[in-house]
Design an enzyme around this catalytic site. Structure first.
Site, mmCIF file in Angstrom:
data_model
loop_
_atom_site.group_PDB
_atom_site.id
_atom_site.type_symbol
_atom_site.label_atom_id
_atom_site.label_comp_id
_atom_site.label_asym_id
_atom_site.label_seq_id
_atom_site.Cartn_x
_atom_site.Cartn_y
_atom_site.Cartn_z
ATOM 1 N N ASP A 185 -17.244 20.490 26.203
ATOM 2 C CA ASP A 185 -17.304 20.582 27.596
ATOM 3 C C ASP A 185 -16.853 21.697 28.388
ATOM 4 O O ASP A 185 -17.095 21.908 29.661
ATOM 5 C CB ASP A 185 -16.694 19.271 28.195
ATOM 6 C CG ASP A 185 -17.446 17.832 27.973
ATOM 7 O OD1 ASP A 185 -18.424 17.970 27.777
ATOM 8 O OD2 ASP A 185 -16.612 16.869 27.883
ATOM 9 N N HIS A 198 -8.844 17.876 21.701
ATOM 10 C CA HIS A 198 -9.688 16.966 21.434
ATOM 11 C C HIS A 198 -9.024 15.983 20.356
ATOM 12 O O HIS A 198 -8.198 16.515 19.547
ATOM 13 C CB HIS A 198 -10.951 17.527 20.682
ATOM 14 C CG HIS A 198 -12.122 16.756 20.256
ATOM 15 N ND1 HIS A 198 -12.275 15.619 19.502
ATOM 16 C CD2 HIS A 198 -13.278 16.424 21.356
ATOM 17 C CE1 HIS A 198 -13.346 14.907 19.782
ATOM 18 N NE2 HIS A 198 -13.750 15.443 20.756
#
Ligand code: CMC
Length: 428
Positions: free
Chosen positions: A364, A307
């Protein structure tokens, strides 16, 4: 904290103001630096560039903190509902009972869409990706509500556009799915709450009754809360930049849907499941795929890992992982790809490549597994993300407009040809 910083270039020193946020974040304000020095700063991908001051979401990637308007994501996911969180994010405070009822009531009375929108939908082949359909239908609202194009509308008029968007996006999303299936669309059922109504429009058929499973509706509501805002990510920054040209709310949100679509952003949830299925079909050898992810000559990346801002853990992923276990147990689903996912996570968490680069599972990684268990088809996963992110996009657009922010227009360092003479066709 010093309230100025110095930059020395070509023997000259420039003093730049330093600003501090309410959580102690410090930034050097370079807004006037070019006019003083003729020099710009460069930061591809905006890895270290703040584009705005915002009071909506606080995120500390090192400590794994995410808060909407000061409330922790953990508390909101456990105690709140998606529409309450939407109100909080858009208007800044938790609503009292009466305000929330009014907000919900308004939304449920705008769920229907103009019948002509069905004609637009009919024009899409069934192979159309639902994100493209969703973005197009959101843009089409500018045609049905042309008054929304006026950038100087009153706050009541803007509020109506906001209600319309929140109300109609589930209808558009479900209809995009119906188009793909070649099934007749289902009209909204305003007796149902937000997520239950969406599920009925997705899975109900005019020829039979459809009972919404409360476990599924509750899990979906929680997933939407987890996605509701995430400060200046790719799609949100897109919404703000498009809106900064005074394009309408609908046009700005439609652009946000497109930005979310890519596999490095919201599209990762679809990509994760496709990757897990591929690993399963290949015999389930996770070590082989881990090696591919680490090989710089192989374009494969471990989807759902890493991320831009979380360098410790993604707090949303923690909540989702637990929710995935609960939902699968409650629904009695035994999904073998969950074992592959858990195996990959365990290996990555002890692999020096991932540890050194601080690559952890993101939101996700597990969301796709829950969506699958809830019966949502893979190509609709990113649409689910868009439904969740909508209040965040709206709030960020509204904040940008209310702050009177200037048009977003980055600079560049030109590295192309210097001036040269035009060469006629015969001499090329
Ligand atoms: N698999 C393998 N290596 C990776 C991965 C990954 N998933 N992610 C990053 N790396 C490596 C990358 O190759 C680089 O290595 P090196 O320093 O040797 O060149 C290093 O880690 C830093 O990566 P980066 O690409 O410079 O980092 P970024 O901040 O530009 O990208 C990211 C962040 C999320 C796009 C990236 O981690 C990625 O592509 N992840 C997979 C896609 C994904 O899951 N996206 C969803 C993000 S969460 C939902 C949302 O909010 O959008």
């Amino acid at each position: 904290m010093s309230n100025s910083a110095e930059i020395k270039i070509n023997g000259k020193t420039y003093e730049l103001p330093v600003i501090e946020g309410s959580e102690g974040e410090v930034a050097i304000d370079i807004g006037k630096f070019r006019s003083q020095s003729g020099v710009i700063t460069i930061d591809p991908g905006f890895k270290n560039t703040g584009s705005t001051k915002s009071a909506i979401t606080f995120l500390d990637g090192e400590k794994g903190i995410l808060r909407y308007r000061g409330y922790t994501i953990e508390e909101l996911a456990e105690k709140s509902s998606f529409l309450e969180v939407s109100y909080l994010i858009i208007y800044g405070e938790l609503p009292d009972q009466k305000t929330l009822e009014h907000f919900k009531n308004e939304i449920s009375h705008h769920t229907l869409v103009h019948e002509d929108i069905k004609k637009i939908l009919d024009g899409f082949p069934s192979a159309a990706h639902p994100m493209g359909v969703l973005s197009s239908l959101v843009t089409s609202l500018t045609a049905f509500y042309p008054e929304s194009l006026d950038p100087n509308r009153s706050s009541d008029e803007v509020d109506l556009s906001i209600i319309r968007l929140l109300a109609k996006l589930p209808t558009f999303a479900a209809w995009a799915f119906k188009n793909e299936m070649g099934h007749p669309v289902m009209y909204p059922d305003n007796k149902l709450d937000y997520t239950a109504n969406f599920l009925k429009m997705m899975f109900g058929l005019p020829v039979e009754d459809y009972e919404v499973d409360p476990v599924v509706a509750k899990a979906l509501d929680q997933l939407l809360i987890l996605h509701a805002d995430h400060e200046q990510n790719c799609s949100t920054a897109t919404v703000r930049v498009v809106g900064s040209s005074h394009a309408s709310l609908y046009a700005s949100i439609s652009a946000g849907v497109c930005a979310l679509w890519g596999p490095l952003h919201g599209g990762a949830n679809q990509a994760v499941i496709e990757m897990l299925e591929q690993i399963q079909a290949d015999g389930g050898d996770t070590a082989k795929w881990m090696a591919k992810a680490k090989d710089k000559n192989d374009p494969f990346r471990l989807m759902g890992f890493g991320h831009r801002v979380y360098k410790n853990f993604d707090p949303r992923a923690k909540i989702i992982k637990k929710a995935a276990d609960d939902v699968l147990a409650k629904l009695g689903v035994n999904d073998p790809i969950l074992d592959i996912a858990k195996g990959l996570e365990e290996e990555a968490l002890r692999d020096p490549y991932f540890v050194e680069r601080k690559l952890y599972p993101n939101v996700d990684f597990y969301s796709g597994i829950i969506y699958r268990a809830l019966g949502i088809p893979t190509e609709m996963f990113t649409v689910m993300f868009a439904l969740g992110r909508l209040p965040g996009w709206i709030a960020q657009w509204k904040e940008m407009r209310e702050n009177g922010e200037p048009i977003g227009r980055p600079r560049q360092v030109y590295v192309g040809s210097n001036e040269r003479n035009y060469v006629s066709m015969d001499n090329r």
